[in-house]
Design an enzyme around this catalytic site. Structure first.
Site, PDB file in Angstrom:
ATOM      1  N   GLY A 280       0.730  -1.412  -0.124  1.00  0.00           N
ATOM      2  CA  GLY A 280      -0.559  -0.326  -0.731  1.00  0.00           C
ATOM      3  C   GLY A 280       0.873   1.049  -0.189  1.00  0.00           C
ATOM      4  O   GLY A 280       2.148   1.253   0.265  1.00  0.00           O
ATOM      5  N   GLN A 282       1.236   3.721   2.336  1.00  0.00           N
ATOM      6  CA  GLN A 282       1.983   3.493   3.094  1.00  0.00           C
ATOM      7  C   GLN A 282       2.844   2.567   4.303  1.00  0.00           C
ATOM      8  O   GLN A 282       2.644   2.298   5.048  1.00  0.00           O
ATOM      9  CB  GLN A 282       1.146   4.515   4.513  1.00  0.00           C
ATOM     10  CG  GLN A 282       1.195   5.579   3.931  1.00  0.00           C
ATOM     11  CD  GLN A 282       2.197   6.737   4.445  1.00  0.00           C
ATOM     12  OE1 GLN A 282       3.054   6.035   5.162  1.00  0.00           O
ATOM     13  NE2 GLN A 282       2.032   7.858   3.571  1.00  0.00           N
ATOM     14  N   SER A 283       3.157   1.697   2.847  1.00  0.00           N
ATOM     15  CA  SER A 283       3.402   0.364   3.498  1.00  0.00           C
ATOM     16  C   SER A 283       4.727   0.029   4.316  1.00  0.00           C
ATOM     17  O   SER A 283       5.489   0.553   3.741  1.00  0.00           O
ATOM     18  CB  SER A 283       3.918  -0.683   2.465  1.00  0.00           C
ATOM     19  OG  SER A 283       4.543  -2.065   2.499  1.00  0.00           O
ATOM     20  N   ASN A 284       4.505  -0.548   5.912  1.00  0.00           N
ATOM     21  CA  ASN A 284       5.875  -0.297   6.433  1.00  0.00           C
ATOM     22  C   ASN A 284       6.898  -1.093   5.508  1.00  0.00           C
ATOM     23  O   ASN A 284       8.386  -1.261   5.473  1.00  0.00           O
ATOM     24  CB  ASN A 284       5.558  -0.897   7.235  1.00  0.00           C
ATOM     25  CG  ASN A 284       4.299  -0.115   8.588  1.00  0.00           C
ATOM     26  OD1 ASN A 284       5.077   1.108   8.561  1.00  0.00           O
ATOM     27  ND2 ASN A 284       3.745  -0.394   9.136  1.00  0.00           N
ATOM     28  N   CYS A 286       7.237  -2.026   2.626  1.00  0.00           N
ATOM     29  CA  CYS A 286       7.979  -1.402   1.412  1.00  0.00           C
ATOM     30  C   CYS A 286       9.324  -0.510   2.260  1.00  0.00           C
ATOM     31  O   CYS A 286      10.345   0.486   1.036  1.00  0.00           O
ATOM     32  CB  CYS A 286       6.946  -0.957   0.675  1.00  0.00           C
ATOM     33  SG  CYS A 286       5.943  -1.508  -0.679  1.00  0.00           S
TER      34      CYS A 286
END
Length: 843
Positions: A280, A282-284, A286
């Site tokens: 997503g 705001q992916s942690n 990524c």
């Protein structure tokens, strides 16, 4: 050309003082000093392992081997010393070249300085032949685990006393086993200095599983385990503790760090130059992948899912996305509608990942693909290791609670708790999908890790998964945010709204519904991080905080960076997609490789033909560097085994640590026709590298017209080059008869009076004839072992005592070339076998 520091003439410990007392204080530095245990230990951490890889254009994918020759000679001034024996040794075989330089100072204690170098190279050659010899399909043994384990196991198979430096290149052909070698790109050596791949040793209780070979230390581990003043479930008298995996690092905070330690190691080992993953906006995961990739010298590509309404806008600089863009990650935006067209599930995310990777491959990249959340059997090992960490912290619990996103953390803990026989119940709270999907995933991961069906049943027997999806992924309800604020104010711990905050909130709802199961229990909450994702929730959180704090907070201004220019690429197979090009790409394609391991001051050069001034000449394209303590040319890092007379503090485990932590490991692309020149310090302390290249160009004939069919060099040419290099080294230690001046050398005028050895090998194609011949050699070796003292004696064969063996036969195998020169070249074939090998250029 790099110059090396001259020795300062000061003693370096007790062992060096003995040698210095009898040393000429004039030109011509002689012995290498024995470096004691304390010196090696104190300098080990300051040594930097530079793993380098020469990225070249792919030409032809075929297995390769070495065709080489060697020469060595005692320095004339050392040869006249009574009882002196040349301590150098070399090895020349199809899969392995190398030289070792024994420390002559060991002779002062009545030991033969040549024994350990010879025995060590013999053990390395034996392993290389068994593990690296390609079969008829061009594949090497699955048992090969890399150059460091090979060197470590070879040393453990030796018995001789002594001390030596060593340099070994190993041919891995074009189909080397991925996941075994530490590699990087020549254009990013500074990044690699941050990381060192370490051999991974699994906990004892996990030994029956499929254990990975490598791990990169990325996180600040172990993370704290502490009592926690959580305000929830006070009426049930719950005793809370918290495992702070939100403290694995700063930019790299969160549970993804543990998984990336194994995934990034595999990316480096597989010679990848970039990383692709999906998540997503705001992916942690990524964000953590972008940070880890940059630390490893790889280029991060992040496929981020966004709403259709904002797909054409700059995604901003908030939270996790800010960190990702600061890392120079290339951001690829995919619309939600495109994602749901593909199914809107984990399989859809995998499809997006693969499409992105295929685009990069077409552009010449070598991407390493990481699924959503890093959830793979390899990534799951991050939390199998975390279970061992928890065991070592020595606390007992009745229940452990963790958020379940992609499911890898949950699967690792579930398998780990069962295998480690911890008596507790694991509660996973899913924040998306259904509980059944996570049960299925745990079964799948456990099976892939190597669990038996009975063990899988045991894993499921202590696992409870609760539904905490709520309003949907990354969509917090007002009560979730209020709960996060309450926990922070009461305990000083910040939870996030996507994972940890939601998970704890819904677990507490379940506990209140079943109070008897949790009353007076000891509960551990495993914090998985995610604090960066809270920043975009500022507006929603402000109404939940005390008014006075909001009033003070309003005066602050968020620091923001200027918007980057959005570059759009239209890709038909993706639908709407925009690309943020924030960094340059790294080119290069897969190519046959050569692994190099070096300990001490033996060095290696790779020379390649290049058209210059209308004719082909050899030019240096790669060289290793010496590892010396304090810059002293007489104090190299060493592989040693001594007794209390020489070093009272000696511990063989220190030598293993030198091999594992101090060795320089390189991975180099090679081509048919490349030359490899290896020499002891007697070569590279006396000759500059351009002088070595000049000798090669002077003596080796090459075709004058590019494009001619490749013709392997005769071994005699390479033997002559090795001899000429050694003679040139010794000439550097003599003063000019006319001027009385000493020649310049890399360590100063007059160089170093030392025994000198040199190996020259050419990279050639491994053919079917070579395969058939060497399979026969291996069969004869195995039969020889079977009927000697270490083998089966019931065959009616007679054991011959070593003292009764023909010394000349032994010397012909170990210390002589075909023309009778004393080369000390390790070889395990008879003269008859060597004659048969002439036709296929194998020594």
């Amino acid at each position: 050309m790099l110059s090396r520091s001259q020795p300062n003439g000061q003693s370096q410990g007790q062992g060096q003082g003995l040698a210095m007392a009898g040393m000429e204080r004039t030109f011509g530095r002689s012995p290498t000093f024995l470096v004691n245990t304390d010196q090696q230990r104190s300098n080990l951490d300051s040594l930097v392992r530079r793993e380098q890889h020469l990225a070249e254009q792919y030409q032809k994918n075929k297995p390769l081997m070495f065709n080489g020759n060697a020469y060595q000679k005692t320095h004339p001034q050392k040869a006249i010393a009574p009882g002196h024996r040349d301590a150098d040794a070399t090895v020349v075989s199809p899969m392995l070249l190398g030289c070792a330089d024994g420390v002559s100072q060991i002779e002062e204690f009545g030991l033969d300085a040549s024994e350990l170098p010879r025995e060590l190279l013999a053990a390395c050659e034996e392993q290389a032949t068994a593990l690296l010899m390609p079969d008829q399909a061009g594949k090497i043994s699955d048992l090969y685990r890399g150059p460091i384990p090979l060197m470590r196991e070879a040393f453990q198979n030796t018995e001789s006393m002594g001390s030596t430096t060593v340099c070994l290149p190993l041919s891995l052909g074009s189909r080397y086993k991925h996941g075994k070698i530490t590699v990087s790109s020549l254009c990013r050596p500074s990044a690699m200095q941050l990381l060192k791949c370490m051999t991974y040793e699994a906990p004892r209780w996990a030994g029956s599983l499929r254990v990975p070979d490598w791990r990169i230390p990325l996180g600040n581990l172990p993370t704290p385990l502490m009592p926690w003043a959580c305000p929830a479930l006070r009426d049930l008298n719950v005793k809370w503790s918290i495992k702070r995996d939100d403290m694995t690092g700063l930019e790299l905070t969160g549970n993804k760090t543990r998984k990336l330690e194994f995934l990034m190691a595999e990316a480096l080992a597989g010679n990848h130059d970039s990383v692709v993953t999906v998540g997503g906006l705001q992916s942690n995961h990524c964000r953590a992948t972008a940070v880890a990739a940059r630390m490893a010298g790889l280029e991060p590509h992040l496929v981020l899912l966004v709403k259709d309404t904002v797909a054409d806008e700059d995604p901003g600089m908030e939270g996790n996305l800010l960190i990702g863009r600061l890392m120079g990650a290339k951001i690829h935006l995919c619309t939600a509608s495109e994602y749901y067209k593909l199914g809107g599930n984990l399989e859809a995310a995998d499809t997006l990942n693969e499409r992105m990777a295929e685009r990069l491959r077409k552009k010449g990249f070598r991407p390493y693909v990481i699924p959503v959340g890093g959830t793979t059997p390899l990534g799951t090992w991050g939390y199998l290791q975390a279970v061992e960490e928890l065991r070592e912290q020595g606390k007992d619990f009745d229940h452990v609670v963790v958020a379940a996103g992609s499911g890898g953390t949950l699967a690792g803990l579930a398998v780990g708790f069962h295998k480690a026989k911890l008596d507790l119940t694991l509660h996973g709270v899913n924040i998306q999908h259904s509980p059944k999907a996570y049960y299925d995933l745990v079964v799948k991961e456990a099976d892939a890790l190597g669990c038996t069906s009975e063990e899988v049943d045991g894993v499921l027997g202590t696992l409870n998964i609760h539904n905490g999806a709520g309003l949907g992924y990354a969509v917090p309800a007002a009560e979730n945010l209020a709960f996060i604020a309450e926990v922070a104010a009461a305990s000083g711990v910040v939870l996030d709204h996507v994972y940890s905050g939601k998970a704890l909130y819904h677990f507490c709802e379940h506990a209140r519904a079943h109070p008897d199961k949790f009353r007076n229990s000891r509960i551990l909450f495993w914090h998985t991080g995610g604090i960066f994702g809270l920043e975009p929730q500022q507006a929603a959180m402000q109404g939940l905080l005390p008014k006075d704090s909001v009033k003070r907070a309003i005066r602050w201004r968020w620091f923001s960076l200027g918007r980057g220019v959005v570059h759009r690429e239209i890709q038909h197979e993706w639908g709407g997609l925009s690309v943020l090009d924030n960094s340059t790409r790294i080119h290069g394609k897969l190519h046959p490789m050569m692994a190099i391991i070096s300990i001490g001051d033996c060095e290696l050069m790779v020379l390649r033909q290049n058209m210059a001034s209308g004719r082909l000449r050899y030019e240096t394209v790669f060289n290793t560097e010496m590892q010396r303590i304090g810059g002293n040319c007489q104090c190299p890092l060493q592989v040693c085994r001594v007794d209390g007379r020489i070093d009272a503090a000696f511990d063989e485990r220190m030598t293993i640590e030198v091999i594992e932590r101090g060795s320089a490991v390189h991975m180099v692309s090679v081509y048919e026709g490349d030359l490899v020149v290896i020499g002891s310090d007697g070569v590279f302390d006396n000759l500059f590298k351009d002088e070595v290249a000049a000798i090669v160009n002077q003596l080796i004939p090459r075709p004058s017209t590019p494009g001619e069919k490749f013709r392997p060099l005769d071994k005699a040419f390479m033997g002559e080059v090795a001899r000429y290099i050694v003679e040139a080294c010794h000439m550097k230690t003599k003063a000019d008869l006319r001027t009385g001046k000493y020649p310049d050398t890399p360590i100063g005028k007059g160089g170093k009076r030392d025994d000198t050895c040199c190996v020259v090998g050419e990279v050639v194609e491994w053919t079917e004839m070579d395969c058939m011949y060497w399979e026969g050699v291996q069969r004869r070796r195995r039969m020889k072992e079977l009927v000697t003292c270490g083998g089966v004696l019931s065959l009616g064969m007679m054991c011959i005592d070593e003292d009764e063996e023909d010394e000349e036969d032994d010397d012909s195998n170990w210390c002589r070339s075909r023309d009778g020169r004393d080369f000390s070249t390790v070889s395990f074939v008879s003269d008859e076998e060597e004659e048969r090998a002439r036709g296929c250029a194998v020594m």
